[in-house]
Design an enzyme around this catalytic site. Structure first.
Site, PDB file in Angstrom:
ATOM      1  N   ASP A  59      -5.837   2.036  -1.546  1.00  0.00           N
ATOM      2  CA  ASP A  59      -4.488   2.045  -2.120  1.00  0.00           C
ATOM      3  C   ASP A  59      -3.804   0.689  -1.974  1.00  0.00           C
ATOM      4  O   ASP A  59      -2.611   0.562  -2.226  1.00  0.00           O
ATOM      5  CB  ASP A  59      -3.642   3.125  -1.449  1.00  0.00           C
ATOM      6  CG  ASP A  59      -3.495   2.878   0.054  1.00  0.00           C
ATOM      7  OD1 ASP A  59      -4.502   2.528   0.696  1.00  0.00           O
ATOM      8  OD2 ASP A  59      -2.380   3.034   0.586  1.00  0.00           O
ATOM      9  N   ASP A 100       0.856  -1.187   0.000  1.00  0.00           N
ATOM     10  CA  ASP A 100       0.000   0.000   0.000  1.00  0.00           C
ATOM     11  C   ASP A 100       0.892   1.236   0.000  1.00  0.00           C
ATOM     12  O   ASP A 100       2.107   1.161   0.244  1.00  0.00           O
ATOM     13  CB  ASP A 100      -1.027   0.002   1.123  1.00  0.00           C
ATOM     14  CG  ASP A 100      -0.438   0.058   2.515  1.00  0.00           C
ATOM     15  OD1 ASP A 100       0.755   0.405   2.639  1.00  0.00           O
ATOM     16  OD2 ASP A 100      -1.155  -0.239   3.473  1.00  0.00           O
TER      17      ASP A 100
END
Length: 384
Positions: free
Chosen positions: A305, A262
């Site tokens: 993300d 991420d």
């Protein structure tokens, strides 16, 4: 089949009717969606094929250059355009259609010769039949060998009538050569009457097959969209769920690495620059990940993300080396809209266990990811 006969004028009318109906139908189909390469020309070719017999029925009413030469050249042109349009549609080389265009000139010369210099219906039949045999066989080759990823069953089903038509045309040539000179084409022998019937069958079959092929493309495209994340164009969770079993089978034969990632401090990027720029950051990372993927690796966006890369046939040390390369390339990304913005990503790696369940393996990669973030971010950690 002695005594069996077909009315050529009736078959003419039916052929014209089918050509017009299918031409209009396909053009309307084309106008209702994103244009498909070659489809409009294919529709036009069907219409032109039907116009040929229409002019032929005016024999004795209009000059020979209209009812004989014009009608047959329209039929030849229609089949030539069918070959060319399907070459475009199937992503095949247009060399065969280029050669077909040259043969059109030969056909024209042959018809002029057998109409005005050495009048012979048999000669004209042989000329047009040889051309149609060649073009329809080439069309079948284009359908079967085209590069576009169409449904194999449909392409073969569509090619079959073209092959059959080509074979019939060669039989017509041999029959015409062995028979006596044709006096009146409208009262010609059964093989010439069957030409119109087989032409109708070909038009109907290739039109239905074209719709089938287009529908298969649309279904495949929809299936692709169902498995694609709209923002990043990576595969989504649905795609991941559908492929888990396959990756677990691979893990029984060779190591499969799972890479979780991420973007570091992504919430602060959203808070400071806004969600639209946050989306740009996610897209940039996804594009970079896609470019760096190994041949057999697959990338997924899990949400927000968070992304996952699964790399078959890859040991942990190989996965770590590749992930470090990806980590560095992400740190080098600069956005045109905010060139001063720098961002990084953290990674966790684990092996997909051939014995444990999927969830346990993902949790191991997640733990490694949190270890990277706890140790200062912009790092790669490997599960114990």
């Amino acid at each position: 089949m002695e005594g069996f006969s077909l009315d050529i004028r009736t078959l003419n009318f039916v052929m014209i009717l089918f050509s017009v109906i299918y031409c209009i139908g396909l053009l309307l189909f084309q106008s209702a969606q994103k244009p498909i390469k070659g489809l409009s020309l294919f529709s036009l070719s069907i219409f032109i094929i039907g116009c040929g017999p229409l002019l032929l029925s005016f024999r004795g009413i209009t000059p020979d250059y209209v009812s004989i030469i014009g009608s047959n050249m329209l039929i030849a042109l229609g089949f030539h355009l069918t070959l060319y349009s399907l070459s475009l549609f199937r992503g095949y080389s247009t060399k065969l259609s280029q050669f077909s265009a040259i043969l059109l000139l030969v056909v024209l010369i042959g018809f002029i010769y057998f109409t005005y210099y050495d009048p012979s219906i048999r000669g004209r039949v042989v000329v047009i039949s040889l051309f149609l045999a060649f073009v329809t066989f080439c069309t079948a080759v284009v359908l079967v060998n085209g590069d576009n990823n169409d449904l194999s069953l449909v392409t073969k089903m569509m090619a079959l009538p073209f092959v059959a038509y080509s074979v019939f045309m060669m039989m017509r040539v041999m029959t015409s050569i062995s028979d006596a000179e044709i006096i009146d084409f409208m009262r010609a022998s059964l093989v010439h009457q069957l030409t119109f019937l087989f032409s109708i069958i070909l038009i109907v079959s290739m039109s239905f097959s074209m719709l089938w092929m287009i529908n298969a493309r649309l279904l495949r495209k929809n299936e692709h969209l169902l498995h694609q994340d709209p923002l990043t164009k990576l595969k989504n969770r649905r795609a991941l769920n559908d492929t888990i079993a396959g990756f677990q089978k691979k893990a029984q034969r060779a190591p499969v690495s799972i890479v979780m990632s991420d973007i570091d401090n992504f919430k602060s990027i959203n808070d400071h620059y806004g969600h639209l720029l946050g989306d740009d950051v996610i897209q940039a990372v996804a594009n970079n990940t896609r470019k760096e993927l190994k041949d057999s690796a697959v990338a997924f966006r899990l949400g927000g993300d968070e992304m996952m890369v699964i790399i078959p046939n890859c040991h942990l040390d190989e996965a770590k080396a590749w992930t470090n390369q990806l980590r560095q390339s992400i740190a080098d990304i600069r956005l045109d809209t905010q060139p001063e913005l720098q961002f990084t990503a953290s990674f966790g790696i684990a092996l997909l266990s051939p014995t444990a369940n999927w969830q346990q393996s993902v949790e191991e990669a997640d733990k490694a990811l949190y270890q990277s973030k706890g140790n200062g971010r912009n790092m790669v950690s490997v599960a114990a």
